[in-house]
Write a protein that holds these residues in place. Structure first.
Motif, PDB file in Angstrom:
ATOM      1  N   GLU A 265       0.986  -1.159   0.020  1.00 24.65           N
ATOM      2  CA  GLU A 265       0.098  -0.148  -0.108  1.00 24.65           C
ATOM      3  C   GLU A 265       0.691   1.208   0.137  1.00 24.65           C
ATOM      4  O   GLU A 265       1.812   1.461   0.748  1.00 24.65           O
ATOM      5  CB  GLU A 265      -0.857  -0.102   1.237  1.00 24.65           C
ATOM      6  N   ASN A 277       3.047   2.766   2.685  1.00 23.01           N
ATOM      7  CA  ASN A 277       2.320   2.602   4.060  1.00 23.01           C
ATOM      8  C   ASN A 277       2.437   1.523   4.758  1.00 23.01           C
ATOM      9  O   ASN A 277       2.789   1.348   5.731  1.00 23.01           O
ATOM     10  CB  ASN A 277       0.826   2.921   3.929  1.00 23.01           C
ATOM     11  N   GLU A 278       1.803   0.067   4.071  1.00 20.94           N
ATOM     12  CA  GLU A 278       2.236  -1.036   4.796  1.00 20.94           C
ATOM     13  C   GLU A 278       2.235  -2.217   3.694  1.00 20.94           C
ATOM     14  O   GLU A 278       2.143  -1.845   2.521  1.00 20.94           O
ATOM     15  CB  GLU A 278       1.086  -1.140   5.804  1.00 20.94           C
TER      16      GLU A 278
HETATM   17 MG   LIG Z   1      -3.769  -0.825   5.191  1.00 19.60          MG
END
Ligand SMILES: [Mg+2]
Ligand SMILES: Nc1ncnc2c1ncn2[C@@H]1O[C@H](COP(=O)(O)OP(=O)(O)O)[C@@H](O)[C@H]1O
Length: 366
Positions: A265, A277-278
């Motif tokens: 992400e 993000n992750e």
């Molecule tokens: Mg997420």
């Protein structure tokens, strides 16, 4: 695609009829099992609950707690290769299973994504990819310090077990520190700088046992109530970031010697800068569009990677918009299925609950 020589000791491709063991019986396990069957494999689901969507489409299932290491050993001995559909499986279960059969993605990938602090540290220090400013929060003073270090709002998150925006709270300034800290239980937390993104997108990428990597195009994601609502792929790329995003994805997969599909992400900033993000060491909700995009779908891609088959084509022939059907929205499935170019995927969950992912619909838009 990039290619490196086959590392020693890895099996060649598993023959049809081989058994793929999958930890987790939810919708991702179901769609993995369906893809495995299409390729001629048998599937065995391990879940603490007996009647799961994945078990209903699989050859065998074991219902036992993840902590029951004898049951895990029996399951692993009966499997030729093992994978999982969610990341909150105890690492002890994966380590036990790995004594008897190869597990992909491996324990290192799972451990990295278990804990947001470990994950962010890996991304920044080992994979050398851009992430938001972050720091561990064990006491209220850590959060106060983080706010001044970030020089703007923060997002406070639990290090473990967060999903769909659960276990996180925005901290706009010093006045929010006490309540935010208390709300998340006051320990094992991470503070991240708030990222003023212009949009969120993801890359679904796979790496096989030979080190080949294949990635799908950018998928633009829109969240509603902190939960993924729609994904559109291939997304427009007005700031020309696809090349950078794919290079970042490759670096992450290579840093973990990863085998399988991963969801990554991203936050995209107004100037075209990207922030990771992750990562999710599994098939990902934002990759469901691949089922009707005219390319190898992400579930088959994952099965290909873990069984030693070559990776499939990731170039879509259609643009697809995926929309999750949450809770009661699943009741619209019958009507949606009557619409042109609209493909309903019902997870066959027994109980409709508010907020529960019950299915999704893929609409070919171009
Ligand atoms: Mg997420
Ligand atoms: N540091 C951040 N800055 C801005 N928005 C954020 C930040 N972290 C999370 N969010 C928002 O919250 C959503 C969920 O956070 P995420 O860390 O992806 O957790 P989850 O595991 O619940 O998906 C993100 O998709 C994004 O919209």
């Amino acid at each position: 695609m990039t290619s490196t020589p086959l590392p020693p000791g890895l099996a060649s491709c598993l023959p049809a009829g081989s058994v793929i063991g999958i930890f987790g019986g939810g919708q991702l396990g179901k769609m993995l099992a369906e893809a495995a069957r299409r390729l001629g494999y048998r599937t065995h689901i391990y879940d603490s609950i007996a009647d799961t969507p994945a078990a209903r489409v699989s050859d065998q299932h074991t219902d036992a707690p993840y902590e029951d290491l004898e049951a895990v050993a029996r399951f692993a001995k009966a499997s030729d290769v093992i994978s999982y559909e969610f990341e909150n499986i105890p690492i002890t279960a994966i380590q036990q299973a790995a004594k008897f059969a190869p597990v992909f993605p491996d324990a290192k990938a799972l451990e990295t994504s278990h804990d947001r602090l470990v994950e962010k540290t890996f991304l920044r220090e080992t994979a050398h990819v851009p992430v938001a400013a972050f720091r561990a929060v064990e006491a209220m003073a850590d959060l106060t310090e983080a706010l001044s270090a970030f020089g703007g709002p923060a997002v406070l998150k639990t290090r473990r077990f967060g999903y769909d925006g659960k276990g996180q709270v925005k901290i706009d300034g010093p006045r929010d520190v006490k309540a935010g800290f208390a709300r998340l239980g006051g320990a094992d937390l991470i503070a991240e700088g708030f990222v003023p993104f212009v949009r969120e997108f993801s890359i679904i990428a796979a790496r096989d046992q030979h080190g080949n990597i294949a990635a799908y195009p950018l998928t633009e994601n829109v969240h509603k109530d902190h939960r993924l609502h729609t994904s559109l792929a291939p997304a427009d790329d007005p700031r020309n970031v696809a090349g950078t995003a794919h290079a970042i994805a490759e670096r992450i997969l290579e840093a973990l010697s990863y085998v399988g599909v991963m969801g990554i992400e991203f936050f995209e900033l107004a100037n075209g800068d990207l922030i990771v993000n992750e990562i999710a060491p599994r098939v990902h909700n934002s990759g469901h569009w691949t089922q009707n995009g005219g390319c190898t779908d992400q579930f088959e891609q994952h099965i290909r990677a873990i069984t030693g088959l070559p990776l499939g084509n990731t170039t879509p022939t259609h643009r697809v918009e995926m929309t999750n059907l949450i809770g009661d929205e699943i009741k619209q499935a019958g009507e949606l299925a009557k619409q042109a170019n609209t493909f309903v995927h019902d997870y066959d969950k027994r109980d409709i609950r508010p907020g529960r992912k019950m299915g999704h619909v893929n609409r070919i838009v171009e």
